[in-house]
Design a protein around this motif. Structure first.
Motif, mmCIF file in Angstrom:
data_model
loop_
_atom_site.group_PDB
_atom_site.id
_atom_site.type_symbol
_atom_site.label_atom_id
_atom_site.label_comp_id
_atom_site.label_asym_id
_atom_site.label_seq_id
_atom_site.Cartn_x
_atom_site.Cartn_y
_atom_site.Cartn_z
ATOM 1 N N SER A 186 0.815 -1.221 0.000
ATOM 2 C CA SER A 186 0.000 0.000 0.000
ATOM 3 C C SER A 186 0.851 1.274 0.000
ATOM 4 O O SER A 186 0.299 2.370 -0.097
ATOM 5 N N LEU A 202 -0.014 5.994 13.786
ATOM 6 C CA LEU A 202 -1.332 5.399 13.563
ATOM 7 C C LEU A 202 -1.181 4.087 12.803
ATOM 8 O O LEU A 202 -0.244 3.911 12.016
ATOM 9 N N GLY A 213 -1.378 1.339 10.028
ATOM 10 C CA GLY A 213 -1.366 1.442 8.565
ATOM 11 C C GLY A 213 -0.376 2.434 8.015
ATOM 12 O O GLY A 213 -0.159 2.509 6.801
ATOM 13 N N MET A 214 0.245 3.217 8.875
ATOM 14 C CA MET A 214 1.226 4.211 8.417
ATOM 15 C C MET A 214 2.563 3.552 8.108
ATOM 16 O O MET A 214 2.876 2.494 8.636
ATOM 17 N N PRO A 252 -7.267 10.603 14.202
ATOM 18 C CA PRO A 252 -8.288 11.105 13.266
ATOM 19 C C PRO A 252 -9.442 11.785 13.998
ATOM 20 O O PRO A 252 -9.787 11.396 15.120
ATOM 21 N N GLN A 291 -13.752 11.441 10.715
ATOM 22 C CA GLN A 291 -12.962 10.464 9.938
ATOM 23 C C GLN A 291 -12.770 9.147 10.681
ATOM 24 O O GLN A 291 -12.264 8.184 10.116
ATOM 25 N N ALA A 329 -14.215 5.592 9.353
ATOM 26 C CA ALA A 329 -13.541 5.133 8.132
ATOM 27 C C ALA A 329 -12.137 4.633 8.460
ATOM 28 O O ALA A 329 -11.680 3.613 7.929
ATOM 29 N N ALA A 330 -11.471 5.347 9.368
ATOM 30 C CA ALA A 330 -10.125 4.936 9.760
ATOM 31 C C ALA A 330 -10.165 3.571 10.442
ATOM 32 O O ALA A 330 -9.388 2.669 10.098
ATOM 33 N N TYR A 386 -10.655 0.682 8.090
ATOM 34 C CA TYR A 386 -9.409 0.323 7.391
ATOM 35 C C TYR A 386 -8.453 -0.397 8.343
ATOM 36 O O TYR A 386 -7.866 -1.432 8.004
#
Lengths: 471, 212
Positions: free
Chosen positions: A13, A121, A123-124, A252, A256, A259-260, A263
């Motif tokens: 990603s 966070l 996924g970063m 976030p 947001q 949605a965060a 994911y």
């Protein structure tokens, strides 16, 4: 679609482009910056007249050089002071999303500050000019240390030139015993696979014992991934991860958030994903650990003995063990619990979070520093950790036990400030490296958990924290 | 960055495993805000008998006669021969800076720590991985023969001993290209600025919480 590991997902990603030899441009979401590894990078930008590609990716603090006492007197060492002031000036000139300078309440060890502020966070991709950046992998983020040239490269391009690592999974199943924590698991893993065991890999820590750890514990474990040779450690996202992140200053916004979270809940290895190497440990078999030598892999159970190099068959290893015993001033076959300590250090990016301080305080409560122990330093990881500990009265527990309660910073983990061992001094330390000279030239470091460090402080020698008499 | 092509140079053997970057350049020298001048403090705690601090005149400090780097036999060496897991620990790029400043252009070992390995390439320093038995052989030959030199050929990816035995090593095309040309990697990456911006636009749409 083929099953992917968490590392595969994070890597894929963030790939901006890939060359035919597998070299990628990897996009970086978060860049943590501290005073030691950034001045030459900022200087490079200035010389080439390049701006920061994305200043809202930068979060910064001063930690390595800052003193842990007499803050009213500022930084006494002029070279350290110049380095910290250089960071102040660079952040002012180039900008950042957030900056926590010396004495700010948010200031602290960069790897404590990042998660605490919500700068880290799930996924970063997270990088920092510091090898213990692996800490942030506890959040299901792809995080690793980089050199100063790469710091400059990320500042100028928001990307790293990188090749994908291999996947390793270290599974720890079962339940850890009372008095055994994440630090012991980390040291036991390093003892098993060695300090180069994870070289070339990203390590995902998995299994019921890992899921059972708090976020602080997972950070301790991922922090030490680099001591196993792996630049990155990872733990899958679960409800604990999300609960920790919620309401942090840089998390976030409410708009947001859903949605965060949706994911983030995808950030785990798929069923049947391929790992290039698998390592398994049984949680019940992990005892409190103490290192005896000058590499984190030189480690035994607290009830064990200093190994005898004569029994080592590999010539290079044997020479290393003999040299380590000489440096450490130890004799083969000595019981670890017979080794007295001079100094105790509770702190560092490995073990200076609130849970670590609670663990140490639980042992210190109602007990006193042993007479032969010259100094016990307790250094909270950040101003906010310090504030929380004081709200819980932990500082009073430490002071009553004869420990010193200090201001936040890296302190004696690497001894860049005034906190350091004298030649020959022996230290029970909650930090991450027992290299020669790490805590001061000639200093002798034994790595332990916060509970074990406190146990050494009150008994005057290494002691099995599970066997301390009740007070 | 200094370009690297080929080299025939004296070899200095450092016969220890797990040499960490704290040993290569101790922390007190990391207070510098400069990129140069670390050479005299390379392996400071092993090299000198006193305690080193920034700003000292290193030329008058007492040398440790037992440390290999101080042996006249290895003066001017440009190839460092090392053992496994060389460069482990801290990510400090001051480690390759110090090696390069001292005059080393090549480090040969059976394995390197990842971050150090990567940092070398950014500074015109070539880290070469050879099999453990080959490294054993090089140590034995180096210690037995005064003036022992190796020929390092980056285009051919070979290390050649004085008797003509050649060992090949691996390197990615990208790293080889950058080293041979002494290229500015940031400049190369910025040639793809449009792709980075396009990626960023997509990311901003799908994960807006990552952008302030």
């Amino acid at each position: 679609m083929t099953a992917q590991t968490l590392y595969d997902k994070l890597w894929a990603s963030h790939v901006v482009r890939e060359e035919s030899d597998g070299t990628c441009l990897l996009y970086i979401d978060r860049h943590l910056v501290h005073e030691v590894t950034s001045p030459q990078a900022f200087e490079g930008l200035k010389l080439a007249n390049r701006p920061l590609w994305r200043k809202d990716s930068v979060v910064s603090t001063a930690d390595h050089n800052t003193p842990t006492d007499h803050w009213d007197q500022g930084i006494q060492d002029p070279i350290s002071r110049l380095q910290v002031e250089t960071l102040d000036a660079n952040i002012k000139a180039f900008g950042a999303l957030a900056y926590f300078p010396f004495k700010d309440i948010g200031q602290g060890v960069v790897h404590v500050m990042g998660p605490e502020q919500g700068a880290t966070l799930p996924g970063m991709t997270v990088v920092c000019g510091d090898s213990h950046t692996s800490t942030h992998g506890a959040f299901g983020a792809l995080a690793h240390g980089i050199g100063t040239s790469e710091v400059e490269h990320v500042m100028a391009t928001q990307c790293l030139v990188a090749k994908k690592s291999k996947n390793m999974r270290v599974s720890v199943e079962g339940q850890l015993g009372a008095g055994v924590g994440a630090k012991d698991v980390a040291l036991a893993i390093i003892g098993k696979i060695g300090t180069a065991g994870g070289t070339g890999y990203a390590i995902e820590f998995a299994g019921s014992a890992i899921r059972g750890l708090s976020m602080e514990g997972r950070m301790t474990l991922c922090n030490m991934a680099i001591e196993a040779g792996a630049r990155s450690g990872l733990v899958a996202v679960d409800d604990k991860t999300i609960a920790y992140v919620k309401d942090r200053p840089l998390a976030p916004s409410a708009l947001q958030w859903d949605a965060a979270v949706a994911y983030w809940n995808t950030l785990h290895s798929d069923e049947g994903a391929h790992f290039d190497a698998e390592v398994e440990l049984k949680a019940e078999e992990v005892a409190p650990q103490v290192t005896w030598g000058t590499s984190p892999e030189m480690v035994v159970d607290v009830n064990g003995r200093v190994p005898d190099p004569a029994l080592e068959t590999d010539a290079v290893k044997k020479a290393g063990a003999m040299r380590a015993l000489e440096y450490m001033g130890l004799t083969a076959n000595t019981a670890m619990t017979d080794i007295p300590v001079d100094v105790v250090f509770i702190g560092s990016c490995t073990n200076s979070r609130i849970e670590d301080l609670r663990e140490a305080a639980a042992v210190a409560r109602g007990r006193k520093k042993a007479a032969n122990v010259k100094q016990v330093l307790v250094v909270p990881g950040s101003g906010l950790v310090k504030q929380q500990a004081e709200a819980e009265g932990l500082d009073k527990v430490f002071v009553a036990a004869g420990f010193e309660w200090r201001e936040p910073g890296c302190s004696m983990c690497l001894a860049m400030n005034a906190d350091r061992l004298l030649p020959g001094e022996r230290c029970a330390s909650t930090s991450n490296r027992n290299f020669e000279g790490r805590q001061g030239q000639g200093g002798r470091t034994h790595l332990v958990s916060p509970a074990m460090a406190a146990a050494a402080a009150v008994t005057g020698h290494f002691a099995d924290v599970r066997k301390l008499e009740a007070v | 960055m200094k370009a690297f092509n080929s080299l025939n140079a004296l070899v200095c053997p450092l016969d220890r495993a797990n040499v960490d970057t704290d040993a290569i350049i101790p922390k007190q020298f990391l207070k510098s805000i400069k990129r140069a001048g670390f050479g005299p403090n390379l392996f400071d705690e092993w090299r000198y008998l006193d305690h080193g601090e920034p700003g000292m005149d290193n030329s008058v400090r007492p040398l440790n006669p037992d440390f290999v780097l101080n042996s006249p036999r290895y003066a001017g060496a440009e190839v460092l021969l090392a053992r496994e897991n060389f460069g482990c620990g801290s990510s400090r790029e001051h480690a390759p800076w110090a090696l390069e400043d001292q005059g080393f252009r090549v480090v040969i070992a059976p394995s390197f720590a990842d971050i150090f390995f990567n940092n070398c390439y950014k500074n015109g320093l070539l880290p070469i991985v050879l099999a453990a038995d080959v490294v054993d052989r090089l140590f034995a030959e180096c210690e037995a023969n005064e003036g022992y030199s190796l020929n390092i050929d980056l285009p051919a990816q070979t290390v050649t001993t004085p008797d003509g035995t050649a060992f090949t090593f691996d390197i990615t095309e990208h790293r080889k290209h950058c080293l041979l040309g002494g290229l500015d990697e940031i400049g190369l990456t910025l040639q793809h600025a449009d792709e980075i911006r396009a990626y960023e636009t997509k990311r901003r749409a799908s994960q807006p919480w990552l952008f302030a």
